[in-house]
Structures are given as C-alpha cells and as structure tokens.
Design a protein around this motif. Sequence first.
Motif, PDB file in Angstrom:
ATOM      1  N   LEU A   1      83.600   5.965   2.895  1.00 39.32           N
ATOM      2  CA  LEU A   1      82.453   6.890   3.735  1.00 39.32           C
ATOM      3  C   LEU A   1      81.794   7.482   2.653  1.00 39.32           C
ATOM      4  O   LEU A   1      82.277   8.312   1.891  1.00 39.32           O
ATOM      5  CB  LEU A   1      83.395   7.811   4.564  1.00 39.32           C
TER       6      LEU A   1
ATOM      7  N   THR B   1      73.649   3.188  16.831  1.00 39.67           N
ATOM      8  CA  THR B   1      74.710   2.203  16.706  1.00 39.67           C
ATOM      9  C   THR B   1      74.109   0.887  17.392  1.00 39.67           C
ATOM     10  O   THR B   1      74.598  -0.158  16.831  1.00 39.67           O
ATOM     11  CB  THR B   1      75.749   2.749  17.695  1.00 39.67           C
TER      12      THR B   1
ATOM     13  N   HIS C   1      81.149   0.065  11.630  1.00 37.99           N
ATOM     14  CA  HIS C   1      81.558   1.332  12.063  1.00 37.99           C
ATOM     15  C   HIS C   1      81.643   2.494  10.976  1.00 37.99           C
ATOM     16  O   HIS C   1      81.523   3.795  10.891  1.00 37.99           O
ATOM     17  CB  HIS C   1      83.034   1.305  12.630  1.00 37.99           C
TER      18      HIS C   1
ATOM     19  N   ASN D   1      78.239   3.869  10.461  1.00 38.98           N
ATOM     20  CA  ASN D   1      78.037   4.793  11.331  1.00 38.98           C
ATOM     21  C   ASN D   1      78.721   6.310  11.432  1.00 38.98           C
ATOM     22  O   ASN D   1      78.098   7.118  11.592  1.00 38.98           O
ATOM     23  CB  ASN D   1      78.165   4.159  12.758  1.00 38.98           C
ATOM     24  N   LEU D   2      80.032   5.909  10.975  1.00 38.73           N
ATOM     25  CA  LEU D   2      80.923   7.236  10.860  1.00 38.73           C
ATOM     26  C   LEU D   2      80.190   8.199   9.655  1.00 38.73           C
ATOM     27  O   LEU D   2      79.980   9.358   9.923  1.00 38.73           O
ATOM     28  CB  LEU D   2      82.273   7.012  10.832  1.00 38.73           C
TER      29      LEU D   2
ATOM     30  N   LEU E   1      78.466  11.756  10.519  1.00 36.84           N
ATOM     31  CA  LEU E   1      78.941  12.904  10.266  1.00 36.84           C
ATOM     32  C   LEU E   1      78.068  13.599   9.238  1.00 36.84           C
ATOM     33  O   LEU E   1      77.909  14.889   9.389  1.00 36.84           O
ATOM     34  CB  LEU E   1      80.262  12.749   9.483  1.00 36.84           C
TER      35      LEU E   1
END
Length: 185
Positions: free
Chosen positions: A42, A130, A162, A165-166, A170
Amino acid sequence: MRAEQAIPNSSAPRWLATIGLGFAGFLLAFIPLQLDFAPYRLSLVFAIALPMLAAQAWGWRHGLAAATLGLAGQFPWFLWRDCGWGGAVLAALTTLWFAWHGWIAERRQAGPRLRYNPYMAEIAFLLLHTVAMFTLFRWALALKPPFWQAAALASGAAPTIHALNLGLGLSRFFALLFCDVLFFL
C-alpha cells in the motif's frame, strides 16, 4: 481569517500559490508511506493534501490548475510505472478528484448541506473511482505494453485493484482530514 479572504479571487498570487501547492504535492508524492502486506504494497500519498488545500479554499478551477499546471494529478504516471497505460486512468481520476472537491467546496459556501460535506463527496467519488478501476483501469492494463515500461502489468487482478483502491482511498481521506483541520484552526 479564511483562506479565500486572504488573497483576491483573480490575483496572480493566488494562481501562483495554487500552482506552487500542486507542484509541491507532485514532488512530495515521490515520498509515499509504504505499507507491505505481502504480496501487496500500500502506498499512502499524503502529499496530495497540499493541492487539495487550493481546491478546498478557492474552488474547482484552482483544484484543476493544481492538478494539471502544478502536475499534482500526474504523480500516478511516475509513482506506479508498472501500471502502464493504467497510469492514464489513475492520473485522470486524480485530476478529477481535485476538481470535484473544489466544486463541492464552492457549493458548500452557499450554506452547509449534507450533500456538500467533503466526506460525503468523497464517498460518492470513491464509488466512481472503484467502478473506473474495475472497468477502465483493467481495460487500460490490457492494452499493448507502453514504450516506457515493456514489463508493465498486463492484467489487473482484483486483489491488486483492491490494494490500489485502499491506498488511494486512505490517502484521500487523510488529505481531506488535514484540510478540514487546517481550515478550522
């Protein structure tokens, strides 16, 4: 004193500040906070808070200028080079994000309404983001590998999307939170 009162609306200093905030956000985007969750990573890009300040204070035109002229919307091309043509989708979504929140900020000045709340606007944008990631981004990845990265991803697995996107969600939430706190000081 609020930021929109400090500098006249059409003044050159306001536009220079907008482009400067955008460029500072672009440069600082190369220092993301990396969180490893094997096999995914991430990237939290807190630098997008700087151009968001211009969008929140002065509206969508300044958000768009920070994203384009200040290059803040273009960091996905450079930060995630292995996405190939998917970087175009990410850059377009990032640019749209700055303009969207600037437009919401302009509407919010007419009076507080729930639909103009920056966090409600972020939820709406996250839904759009998304859908675009699972359609346009996947399509862009499937295009012929770009000349600058022959080893680019050829497909977008759901866990990879995913994770993107996360990380972006954030980062955007913390950017909005930073602006919110700063404007209330």
